[in-house]
Scaffold this motif. Sequence first.
Motif, mmCIF file in Angstrom:
data_model
loop_
_atom_site.group_PDB
_atom_site.id
_atom_site.type_symbol
_atom_site.label_atom_id
_atom_site.label_comp_id
_atom_site.label_asym_id
_atom_site.label_seq_id
_atom_site.Cartn_x
_atom_site.Cartn_y
_atom_site.Cartn_z
ATOM 1 N N SER A 169 0.735 -1.302 0.018
ATOM 2 C CA SER A 169 -0.093 0.013 -0.010
ATOM 3 C C SER A 169 0.731 1.287 -0.009
ATOM 4 O O SER A 169 0.469 2.336 -0.573
ATOM 5 C CB SER A 169 -0.974 -0.130 1.144
ATOM 6 N N ARG A 170 2.082 1.195 0.477
ATOM 7 C CA ARG A 170 3.076 2.362 0.515
ATOM 8 C C ARG A 170 4.340 2.022 -0.099
ATOM 9 O O ARG A 170 5.403 2.295 0.377
ATOM 10 C CB ARG A 170 3.204 2.798 2.022
ATOM 11 N N GLY A 171 3.943 1.077 -1.156
ATOM 12 C CA GLY A 171 5.332 0.387 -2.026
ATOM 13 C C GLY A 171 6.088 -0.461 -0.874
ATOM 14 O O GLY A 171 5.477 -1.236 0.029
ATOM 15 N N CYS A 172 7.315 -0.398 -1.008
ATOM 16 C CA CYS A 172 8.159 -1.392 -0.439
ATOM 17 C C CYS A 172 8.338 -0.845 1.176
ATOM 18 O O CYS A 172 8.661 -1.860 2.039
ATOM 19 C CB CYS A 172 9.794 -1.474 -0.840
ATOM 20 N N ALA A 173 7.913 0.251 1.580
ATOM 21 C CA ALA A 173 8.083 0.778 2.776
ATOM 22 C C ALA A 173 7.059 0.061 3.644
ATOM 23 O O ALA A 173 7.504 -0.565 4.821
ATOM 24 C CB ALA A 173 7.827 2.348 2.977
ATOM 25 N N SER A 174 5.871 0.022 3.222
ATOM 26 C CA SER A 174 4.882 -0.854 3.994
ATOM 27 C C SER A 174 5.255 -2.574 4.079
ATOM 28 O O SER A 174 5.015 -3.283 4.771
ATOM 29 C CB SER A 174 3.438 -0.783 3.590
#
Length: 342
Positions: A169-174
């Motif tokens: 949902s927040r790219g690789c960060a999530s």
Amino acid sequence: MKLLLIGLDGVRIDVALPTALALHEGFDRPDGPADPRFAAEPRPADPPQMPAPGDAPAAPTLARLLKGGAVLPVWMTPPTDSGPGWASLLTGTTHEQNNVWWNEFVGHRLARTPDLLSQVFFADPSARTFAASTWDALVAAGSAGPVIHQRVDQQLGGQHQLMAATDFSRGCASADVQVRTRAAWVLNHEGPDAAFVYFEGADEAGHAHGAASSQYRAAITAVDEHVRYLVKAVSERYEQLGEEWLIAVVTDHGHKPEGGHGEDEEDVRRSFLLLHRVGPDGSQAWTRQRAAGVPALHSEDVAPLLLELIGVTRGSWDAGHEVGVQRDIPSVGPTRDLTHEW
């Protein structure tokens, strides 16, 4: 001793841990030329300038691990894409042996080049293993790979656990947070004999903003915090249960100041292997003694070194023939030698 291998995709050591470069002369330059097929394209006339290291380290957890451990240079063999890099790092084989040249994994031979978790299992079939990854190609059966063998029988009994991130949902960060949460729980409560955990956030930022950007440095700090969770999980097991762990941190490539990788630039090929033993007094000396005198590594040297450090040796078979080669008989018919007529 148990093994925790942490993979940080796309991390430049001169950004994450610049003081490490002075600790081994092998960081200065590759020990051999790169394959000319993967020579770098000319760089922009005015590429972004890498920022000078600040007073606060970008990766304080890695800095603390290094303070109590050792670091070795690793030079990646081009092409410096993630697929070839992790296939080589995790299996201890060259691109020619595993036939992984690009991220598509077309024609790979990974079934014949087992990963280091599987090599631990083959050495002792009672071993429990775990892998969690933001990139599905490393662990998921339905991916282009995977690099980590599935070993379905062991999965059914919970002896081998694999987890691929699903929350982008927040790219690789999530996705990295999801991997961290699962991995920290398994490491702390179950303590597998060998584990591999992979984070991709720094690589995503490097592609989007370049290695000379503040966003790239911030992404390294974020994955460094994920590393802290994992180190804390196994450190508590030593504190409470007396389990000794070898923590190893490695990356598959760096990034250009303007972003990207895949070719043979030194700041893209330069990787590192950070070693830290969680154990009794003398663990720091143990780690540094075993790292002392080790020359710069190639990517295929990492897995064999880690297995050696935790005491895993490969089996052998004196078969009397070249094992694994498929060779058909010629279509000339039998010799009619009655010795061979059954």
